[in-house]
Design an enzyme around this catalytic site. Structure first.
Site, mmCIF file in Angstrom:
data_model
loop_
_atom_site.group_PDB
_atom_site.id
_atom_site.type_symbol
_atom_site.label_atom_id
_atom_site.label_comp_id
_atom_site.label_asym_id
_atom_site.label_seq_id
_atom_site.Cartn_x
_atom_site.Cartn_y
_atom_site.Cartn_z
ATOM 1 N N ARG A 16 0.857 -1.205 0.000
ATOM 2 C CA ARG A 16 0.000 0.000 0.000
ATOM 3 C C ARG A 16 0.884 1.242 0.000
ATOM 4 O O ARG A 16 2.114 1.164 0.003
ATOM 5 C CB ARG A 16 -0.905 -0.021 1.232
ATOM 6 C CG ARG A 16 -0.126 0.062 2.538
ATOM 7 C CD ARG A 16 -1.043 0.400 3.700
ATOM 8 N NE ARG A 16 -0.270 0.912 4.798
ATOM 9 C CZ ARG A 16 -0.155 0.318 5.988
ATOM 10 N NH1 ARG A 16 -0.766 -0.808 6.225
ATOM 11 N NH2 ARG A 16 0.573 0.878 6.932
ATOM 12 N N VAL A 62 11.638 -7.086 6.021
ATOM 13 C CA VAL A 62 12.971 -6.657 5.558
ATOM 14 C C VAL A 62 14.008 -6.633 6.680
ATOM 15 O O VAL A 62 15.212 -6.570 6.404
ATOM 16 C CB VAL A 62 12.921 -5.273 4.860
ATOM 17 C CG1 VAL A 62 12.096 -5.328 3.585
ATOM 18 C CG2 VAL A 62 12.427 -4.178 5.807
ATOM 19 N N TYR A 152 12.864 7.931 14.223
ATOM 20 C CA TYR A 152 12.595 7.965 12.773
ATOM 21 C C TYR A 152 13.544 8.940 12.066
ATOM 22 O O TYR A 152 14.100 8.647 11.004
ATOM 23 C CB TYR A 152 11.140 8.381 12.590
ATOM 24 C CG TYR A 152 10.610 8.382 11.181
ATOM 25 C CD1 TYR A 152 10.248 7.201 10.546
ATOM 26 C CD2 TYR A 152 10.428 9.582 10.499
ATOM 27 C CE1 TYR A 152 9.726 7.211 9.257
ATOM 28 C CE2 TYR A 152 9.899 9.605 9.218
ATOM 29 C CZ TYR A 152 9.557 8.423 8.600
ATOM 30 O OH TYR A 152 9.043 8.453 7.323
ATOM 31 N N LYS A 156 16.171 8.049 9.225
ATOM 32 C CA LYS A 156 16.047 8.610 7.875
ATOM 33 C C LYS A 156 17.280 9.417 7.477
ATOM 34 O O LYS A 156 17.607 9.500 6.277
ATOM 35 C CB LYS A 156 14.773 9.453 7.776
ATOM 36 C CG LYS A 156 13.490 8.610 7.797
ATOM 37 C CD LYS A 156 13.497 7.492 6.767
ATOM 38 C CE LYS A 156 12.118 6.991 6.394
ATOM 39 N NZ LYS A 156 12.188 5.836 5.472
HETATM 40 P P1 NAP Z 1 2.575 2.996 4.884
HETATM 41 O O1 NAP Z 1 1.348 3.418 4.174
HETATM 42 O O2 NAP Z 1 2.508 2.790 6.373
HETATM 43 O O3 NAP Z 1 3.125 1.677 4.163
HETATM 44 C C1 NAP Z 1 4.280 1.056 4.623
HETATM 45 C C2 NAP Z 1 4.248 -0.399 4.203
HETATM 46 O O4 NAP Z 1 5.472 -1.004 4.703
HETATM 47 C C3 NAP Z 1 3.088 -1.179 4.819
HETATM 48 O O5 NAP Z 1 2.481 -1.998 3.856
HETATM 49 C C4 NAP Z 1 3.771 -2.000 5.909
HETATM 50 O O6 NAP Z 1 3.151 -3.234 6.191
HETATM 51 C C5 NAP Z 1 5.123 -2.245 5.288
HETATM 52 N N1 NAP Z 1 6.119 -2.660 6.279
HETATM 53 C C6 NAP Z 1 6.259 -2.249 7.565
HETATM 54 N N2 NAP Z 1 7.266 -2.891 8.150
HETATM 55 C C7 NAP Z 1 7.773 -3.745 7.228
HETATM 56 C C8 NAP Z 1 8.818 -4.701 7.262
HETATM 57 N N3 NAP Z 1 9.548 -4.921 8.363
HETATM 58 N N4 NAP Z 1 9.072 -5.402 6.137
HETATM 59 C C9 NAP Z 1 8.335 -5.203 5.017
HETATM 60 N N5 NAP Z 1 7.331 -4.324 4.937
HETATM 61 C C10 NAP Z 1 7.053 -3.606 6.047
HETATM 62 O O7 NAP Z 1 3.778 4.032 4.690
HETATM 63 P P2 NAP Z 1 4.076 5.079 3.500
HETATM 64 O O8 NAP Z 1 3.591 6.397 3.932
HETATM 65 O O9 NAP Z 1 3.681 4.513 2.196
HETATM 66 O O10 NAP Z 1 5.673 5.140 3.606
HETATM 67 C C11 NAP Z 1 6.548 4.466 2.710
HETATM 68 C C12 NAP Z 1 7.976 4.928 2.974
HETATM 69 O O11 NAP Z 1 8.050 6.347 2.771
HETATM 70 C C13 NAP Z 1 8.456 4.692 4.399
HETATM 71 O O12 NAP Z 1 9.828 4.371 4.388
HETATM 72 C C14 NAP Z 1 8.242 6.027 5.061
HETATM 73 O O13 NAP Z 1 9.078 6.190 6.184
HETATM 74 C C15 NAP Z 1 8.578 6.967 3.918
HETATM 75 N N6 NAP Z 1 8.006 8.314 4.047
HETATM 76 C C16 NAP Z 1 6.649 8.506 4.078
HETATM 77 C C17 NAP Z 1 6.151 9.803 4.186
HETATM 78 C C18 NAP Z 1 4.675 10.116 4.195
HETATM 79 O O14 NAP Z 1 4.326 11.289 4.382
HETATM 80 N N7 NAP Z 1 3.795 9.148 4.014
HETATM 81 C C19 NAP Z 1 7.027 10.880 4.296
HETATM 82 C C20 NAP Z 1 8.402 10.641 4.276
HETATM 83 C C21 NAP Z 1 8.876 9.347 4.135
HETATM 84 P P3 NAP Z 1 2.040 -3.368 7.350
HETATM 85 O O15 NAP Z 1 0.846 -2.673 6.834
HETATM 86 O O16 NAP Z 1 1.812 -4.833 7.475
HETATM 87 O O17 NAP Z 1 2.627 -2.725 8.557
#
Ligand code: NAP
Length: 251
Positions: A16, A62, A152, A156
């Protein structure tokens, strides 16, 4: 554009959010795609929905070395190679320092930093002999510091140092390594932040949009577009960089 025809792209945490959006973009550009996530059925459902020439969904935590080894082996078995790795899997365990538990610290370090390390180490085994590869790591504007995110933020910024080091080591083997640092992107992660702040997700999005120079929040597609450029051959002279994709609004 069909920049990824014949390429195999692996995206972690791709069931997702940003990962799914990025997997979709690579599929749209002709790649064979592996969607890795904790939950195999969620990963498979996303993979099937991509409409890719070929896609697989695989369970992979991971932060677990044995699981990473199994997943990368399965990708190469099923899709033939590994050309692009997007280290996207991520979690938050936000709290002010005095309330942050050791578990909250370790979990965040293990998923973001150890996860990117394990996945990259496994992927380079295939990329180095092929003399070709692209590794893209997800950092964040929080790398620059964010209240309640000491764990975090440290992870990062660590991702940025990791990215530069891999770029130096792997460049001679035809492998580019870059990072994207997203700002506020609408996903379940930012919705969960709203809940933690006792706000409706729409309210948090509105406040972030108002404070952003381009007056909107980001979508997974914004990150996917940057990822598709940075991992393309057009970007082959770009390595070791962190691109902030944040509408200009660093924390
Ligand atoms: P998200 O919607 O929470 O999706 C993260 C996905 O990673 C989820 O499907 C989750 O699975 C999976 N996950 C968690 N732990 C894992 C593991 N140990 N091994 C494999 N998969 C794992 O997050 P997102 O917003 O798309 O974020 C994606 C990346 O962008 C992350 O690295 C985040 O830190 C970075 N980021 C996001 C934002 C933002 O504003 N959204 C901003 C800056 C950086 P579960 O559902 O089963 O937990």
């Amino acid at each position: 554009m069909n920049r990824y025809a014949g390429r195999v792209v692996v995206v972690t945490g791709a069931a997702r959010g940003i990962g799914a959006g990025t997997a979709q973009r690579f599929a749209d550009e002709g790649a064979r795609v592996a969607v890795l996530d904790l939950d195999e059925s969620a990963a498979s459902a996303t993979a099937q929905g991509l409409g890719a020439e070929k896609a697989v969904g695989l369970a992979c935590d991971v932060s677990d070395a044995a699981a990473v080894e199994r997943a990368v082996f399965a990708v190469v078995e099923e899709l033939g190679s590994i050309d692009v790795l997007v280290n996207n899997a991520g979690i938050t365990r936000d709290n002010l320092l005095f309330k942050m538990s050791e578990d909250d610290w370790d979990l965040v370090m293990n998923v973001h930093l150890k996860g990117a390390f394990l996945m990259s180490r496994e992927a380079q085994k295939h990329m180095v002999p092929a003399k070709y590869g692209k590794i893209l790591n997800l950092s964040s504007v929080s790398a620059l510091g964010n209240r309640g995110q000491a764990n975090y933020s440290a992870a990062k910024m660590g991702v940025q140092g990791f990215t530069r080091s891999l770029a130096l080591e792997l460049g001679p083997f035809g492998i580019n390594v870059n990072a994207i640092a997203p700002g506020f992107i609408v996903t379940e992660m930012t919705d969960a932040t709203a809940v933690r702040l006792k706000m409706e997700p729409e309210e948090l999005r509105r406040l972030n949009a108002e404070a952003n120079p381009v007056r909107r929040v980001g979508a997974p597609e914004d990150i996917a577009a940057a990822a598709a450029f940075l991992c393309s051959d057009e970007a082959s002279y770009i390595t070791g960089q962190t691109l902030y994709v944040d509408g200009g609004a660093k924390v």
